[in-house]
Design a protein around this motif. Structure first.
Motif, mmCIF file in Angstrom:
data_model
loop_
_atom_site.group_PDB
_atom_site.id
_atom_site.type_symbol
_atom_site.label_atom_id
_atom_site.label_comp_id
_atom_site.label_asym_id
_atom_site.label_seq_id
_atom_site.Cartn_x
_atom_site.Cartn_y
_atom_site.Cartn_z
ATOM 1 N N LYS A 114 11.639 0.018 -3.063
ATOM 2 C CA LYS A 114 10.311 0.282 -3.617
ATOM 3 C C LYS A 114 9.373 -0.914 -3.264
ATOM 4 N N PRO A 115 9.660 -2.250 -3.547
ATOM 5 C CA PRO A 115 8.952 -3.349 -3.255
ATOM 6 C C PRO A 115 8.311 -3.391 -1.872
ATOM 7 N N ALA A 116 9.192 -3.148 -1.074
ATOM 8 C CA ALA A 116 8.803 -3.124 0.353
ATOM 9 C C ALA A 116 7.766 -1.994 0.829
ATOM 10 N N ILE A 117 7.867 -0.908 0.237
ATOM 11 C CA ILE A 117 7.009 0.271 0.442
ATOM 12 C C ILE A 117 5.523 -0.152 -0.345
ATOM 13 N N VAL A 118 5.681 -0.761 -1.279
ATOM 14 C CA VAL A 118 4.387 -1.117 -1.977
ATOM 15 C C VAL A 118 3.797 -2.118 -0.991
ATOM 16 N N GLY A 119 4.429 -3.218 -0.573
ATOM 17 C CA GLY A 119 3.769 -4.224 0.304
ATOM 18 C C GLY A 119 3.450 -3.819 1.527
ATOM 19 N N ILE A 120 3.918 -2.664 2.173
ATOM 20 C CA ILE A 120 3.493 -2.125 3.324
ATOM 21 C C ILE A 120 2.257 -1.313 2.817
ATOM 22 N N ILE A 121 1.913 -0.725 1.867
ATOM 23 C CA ILE A 121 0.800 0.037 1.517
ATOM 24 C C ILE A 121 -0.388 -1.022 1.174
ATOM 25 N N LEU A 122 0.134 -2.229 0.338
ATOM 26 C CA LEU A 122 -0.827 -3.048 0.093
ATOM 27 C C LEU A 122 -1.387 -3.878 1.323
ATOM 28 N N ALA A 123 -0.399 -4.111 2.127
ATOM 29 C CA ALA A 123 -0.854 -4.711 3.391
ATOM 30 C C ALA A 123 -1.955 -4.006 4.435
ATOM 31 N N THR A 124 -1.639 -2.495 4.461
ATOM 32 C CA THR A 124 -2.411 -1.842 5.066
ATOM 33 C C THR A 124 -3.880 -1.427 4.339
ATOM 34 N N GLY A 125 -3.852 -1.718 3.032
ATOM 35 C CA GLY A 125 -4.929 -1.358 2.462
ATOM 36 C C GLY A 125 -6.174 -2.875 2.484
ATOM 37 N N ILE A 126 -5.398 -3.975 2.380
ATOM 38 C CA ILE A 126 -5.962 -5.141 2.775
ATOM 39 C C ILE A 126 -6.355 -5.378 4.097
#
Length: 188
Positions: A114-126
């Motif tokens: 879960k945290p990895a997926i959130v991190g990937i989505i956040l990194a993509t958004g940034i």
């Protein structure tokens, strides 16, 4: 008879087109040519139409071909056939996951993802925000002030709604607000 043909052809596409919509294009092309539904040169036009409408390209192509050769019922049959395999697979996987989630090791692995997926989505958004706001992007070489002007209020609205409402702002409403901002800043 056309409805059965559309169903079987697009069921095959749905079963064997792994890797996303563009991976399905060669299979759809082969199906089109084998059934003399369209000539090869029409495929580029069909892809352009399918890309300009919302939704996955494979579903849009199936709907377009089905509508062209079987009307509204043909569009429904082709669309249902192309999504049926994925639908059945997801239902089966959900049944398996439901019983697998009772295992402590699997539950711990999913919780770790879960945290990895959130991190990937956040990194993509940034990355997307910086690519559209910060100067130095090779294609633009300009500071996109309008994108910054649009991003900051949207972020404030989104995160502020999390404080005021239990679940925050609906993504659909946020998309509509973004569209209004876009029209206001970039014009029609």
């Amino acid at each position: 008879m056309i409805y059965l043909k559309l169903f079987l052809c697009f069921l095959k596409v749905g079963f064997f087109a792994f890797g996303g919509g563009y991976a399905a294009v060669p299979l759809i092309r082969e199906t089109m040519l084998a059934n003399n539904w369209f000539e090869d040169d029409r495929l580029a036009d069909m892809i352009a139409v399918s890309e300009s409408t919302p939704g996955p390209i494979m579903v849009n192509l199936a709907t377009y071909i089905g509508a062209t050769h079987g009307g509204v019922l043909g569009a429904i049959v082709a669309t249902a056939a192309v999504v049926l395999p994925a639908f059945v697979i997801i239902i089966l996987l959900m049944k398996i996951m439901k019983s697998a989630m009772k295992n402590d090791g699997i539950r711990a692995a999913v919780d770790g993802l879960k945290p990895a997926i959130v991190g990937i989505i956040l990194a993509t958004g940034i990355h997307m925000a910086l690519e559209n706001i910060v100067p130095g992007v090779p294609e633009k070489n300009i500071f996109e002030l309008k994108a910054l002007i649009m991003t900051v209020p949207l972020a404030i609205i989104y995160f502020g709604s999390k404080k005021v409402m239990k679940n925050g702002l609906s993504p659909i409403l946020l998309i509509l607000i973004s569209g209004v901002f876009g029209v206001a800043l970039y014009g029609i």
